[in-house]
Design an enzyme around this catalytic site. Structure first.
Site, mmCIF file in Angstrom:
data_model
loop_
_atom_site.group_PDB
_atom_site.id
_atom_site.type_symbol
_atom_site.label_atom_id
_atom_site.label_comp_id
_atom_site.label_asym_id
_atom_site.label_seq_id
_atom_site.Cartn_x
_atom_site.Cartn_y
_atom_site.Cartn_z
ATOM 1 N N LYS A 1 -5.577 -1.796 -19.771
ATOM 2 C CA LYS A 1 -5.260 -0.706 -20.713
ATOM 3 C C LYS A 1 -5.312 -1.135 -22.179
ATOM 4 O O LYS A 1 -5.639 -0.337 -23.044
ATOM 5 C CB LYS A 1 -3.891 -0.110 -20.391
ATOM 6 N N SER B 1 -7.485 -4.846 -11.990
ATOM 7 C CA SER B 1 -7.163 -4.166 -13.255
ATOM 8 C C SER B 1 -5.859 -4.602 -13.900
ATOM 9 O O SER B 1 -5.695 -4.471 -15.104
ATOM 10 C CB SER B 1 -7.157 -2.649 -13.047
ATOM 11 N N GLU C 1 1.986 10.391 -24.259
ATOM 12 C CA GLU C 1 3.013 10.465 -23.246
ATOM 13 C C GLU C 1 2.842 9.247 -22.350
ATOM 14 O O GLU C 1 1.798 8.603 -22.360
ATOM 15 C CB GLU C 1 2.864 11.736 -22.401
#
Ligand SMILES: *Cc1c(COP(=O)(O)O)cnc(C)c1O
Length: 398
Positions: A93, A382, A115
Site C-alpha cells: 500500500k 502483498s 476512510e
C-alpha cells in the site's frame, strides 16, 4: 495463438472496455478531470520521477527481493515470492500512498482525506503524508476503532487527524460516507486518496501506475535469476491494486498465466464471501462501473473475508475488463485454505504473511502440485502478517 487485443490505458472517459468511467455528479467530474490533467502532466516530469524513485529506494526499501521457497510443497512447480511484505509499513500500500501524497502536494492541496476499515490504508497514508508534509485526515468507524487498536495508535502517532464515525453500522461503509462528505466541503483544496484501483477515473489508472513498479521489478529480477519468465503469476484481489501492480508487466507475455485470487470466505454457496469477479454482476459502486456483489435493488451486499483487506463488494474496472478478455483468470480460496497457507509459510519458511496474501499463496500451493518441477509460480506476497498474528493464534487456539 492469436495475439490478445487489450489496451492497458482506459479511454478518454476512463473506461476499460465497459468498466470504470466517472459515475459522479458534474461538479465532481470537473475535479476528477483536474486531478487527471495534473497527474498526466506531473508524472512524466523528471523531477517527479526522480523524487518517487529516490523514495522507493531509500524510504520504502525497494526493490523488494524475490525469494525462492523450497518447502511449501513436496512436488511440482517451484514457488517464488515477491516480498512486498518487506516494504516500510509492511505491505504494497505504501507504493500508491506515496504517489498520491506527492501528487496532492504538487497540486497544492491543503489536506489529504480517506476512510479506513482495518486501518491498513490509514496507516500507509498517514505515513506518506507525514513524510511528504501534508495534513492527513482519516475517517474510521467506531467499531473498527475498537477492533484495530495498534493501527489506530500508529495513525495518531504519525500525526494524522482520526475522525471516529458513530453513524449507521459504525464500520467502513459509514466511514466512506463521512470522509466523502468532508471532501465535498472543499474538493478543490482537498485530495481524496483512494486506497485501491477503484473509484472514479483517474484513480484506477493512477493507483495502477503507482503499483506497477512491483511487476516491473519482479519481471526483471525473475529473468535475471532464472533466465526465463515464470509460468504463472498470482496475487490476491480485494480492490485489486497489488494484483494489477504485479500483472501489468506481464500482460503482453502471453505464455505467462495470470491468476487473481478472491476470498471465498466461508464458501461461495454462503453469503459470507467477497468473490466479486466470480459471483458478481455488472453494476455501479463508488463512482465506477464494475462487477459488484449487490442485491436485487442494486445495493451493495454485506461481504466477508477472514482477511479484512479483501472484503470489498466491488473490484477494479481493469480486472473486470481483463476477466472478460480472458487474459487473467480469477479463482478463489476460502478461509481454511488461507489459514493453512498462512501457517505453512510461517512454519516451513519463517515468513508470516498477511492473511490477504495467504489467499494467493493457498492457490499457488494447490496448483503447484499439478505442475511439473521445471515450472515456476510467482506469488505477490502483498504484506506481512504481524497485524494478523494475535487473531490467528486465538482462532487456532495457539
Ligand atoms: C489492502 C491489502 C490487500 C488488498 O488490496 P488490493 O487493492 O486488492 O491489493 C492485499 N494485501 C494486503 C497485505 C493489504 O494490506
Amino acid at each position: 495463438m492469436s495475439k490478445i487485443e487489450f489496451s492497458a490505458m482506459p479511454d478518454e472517459q476512463g473506461y476499460f472496455g465497459e468498466y470504470g468511467g466517472q459515475i459522479i455528479p458534474p461538479e465532481l467530474k470537473a475535479i476528477m478531470d483536474e486531478i487527471n490533467n495534473a497527474y498526466e502532466q506531473i508524472r512524466v516530469t523528471k523531477a517527479f520521477q526522480d523524487e518517487l524513485m529516490d523514495l522507493h529506494q531509500h524510504y520504502v526499501g525497494r526493490p523488494s527481493p524475490i525469494f525462492k521457497t523450497t518447502k511449501l510443497t513436496d512436488s511440482g512447480a517451484q514457488i517464488f515470492l515477491k516480498r512486498e511484505d518487506l516494504n516500510h509499513t509492511g505491505a504494497h500500500k505504501i507504493n500508491h500512498c506515496l504517489g498520491e501524497a506527492l501528487l496532492a502536494k504538487h497540486m497544492g492541496k491543503t489536506k489529504v482525506l480517506a476512510e479506513t476499515g482495518a486501518g491498513q490504508h490509514g496507516v500507509a497514508l498517514a505515513t506518506a503524508c507525514a513524510l511528504v508534509g501534508i495534513e492527513c485526515e482519516i475517517h474510521m468507524g467506531e467499531i473498527d476503532i475498537e477492533k484495530e487498536h495498534p493501527n489506530v495508535t500508529k495513525m495518531k502517532i504519525l500525526g494524522c487527524k482520526l475522525v471516529p464515525v458513530s453513524r449507521g453500522t459504525r464500520t467502513l461503509k459509514d466511514a466512506v460516507d463521512s470522509a466523502f462528505e468532508e471532501y465535498l466541503k472543499d474538493p478543490s483544496n482537498f485530495f481524496y486518496a483512494i486506497g485501491s484501483v477503484v473509484g472514479p477515473h483517474p484513480f484506477p489508472k493512477m493507483v495502477r501506475d503507482f503499483q506497477s513498479i512491483v511487476g516491473r521489478e519482479a519481471r526483471e529480477q525473475f529473468l535475471q535469476s532464472e533466465g526465463k519468465l515464470p509460468d504463472l503469476v498470482t496475487a490476491c484481489v480485494g480492490g485489486g491494486s497489488n494484483a494489477i501492480g504485479i500483472f501489468t508487466a506481464f500482460l503482453e507475455d502471453e505464455e505467462v498465466d495470470l491468476v487473481g485470487v478472491e476470498p471465498a470466505g466461508k464458501g461461495l454457496e454462503t453469503p459470507d464471501h467477497a468473490a466479486t469477479l466470480t459471483k458478481g454482476v455488472k453494476g455501479t459502486i463508488h463512482g465506477m462501473q464494475c462487477y459488484n456483489l449487490q442485491d436485487e435493488q442494486g445495493e451493495p451486499l454485506p461481504v466477508y473475508s477472514i482477511a479484512s483487506g479483501l472484503d470489498y463488494p466491488g473490484v477494479g474496472p481493469q480486472h473486470c475488463y481483463l476477466k472478460d478478455l480472458g487474459r487473467v483468470r480469477y479463482v478463489n480460496a476460502d478461509d481454511q485454505e488461507c489459514l493453512n497457507a498462512f501457517m505453512t509459510l510461517s512454519q516451513k519458511e519463517g515468513i508470516i504473511p498477511a492473511l490477504e496474501s495467504a489467499h494467493a499463496l493457498a492457490y499457488a500451493m494447490k496448483v503447484a502440485k499439478e505442475m511439473s518441477a521445471d515450472q515456476s509460480i510467482l506469488v505477490n506476497l502483498s504484506g506481512r502478517g504481524d497485524k494478523d498474528a494475535d487473531f490467528v493464534a486465538e482462532k487456532l487456539g495457539l
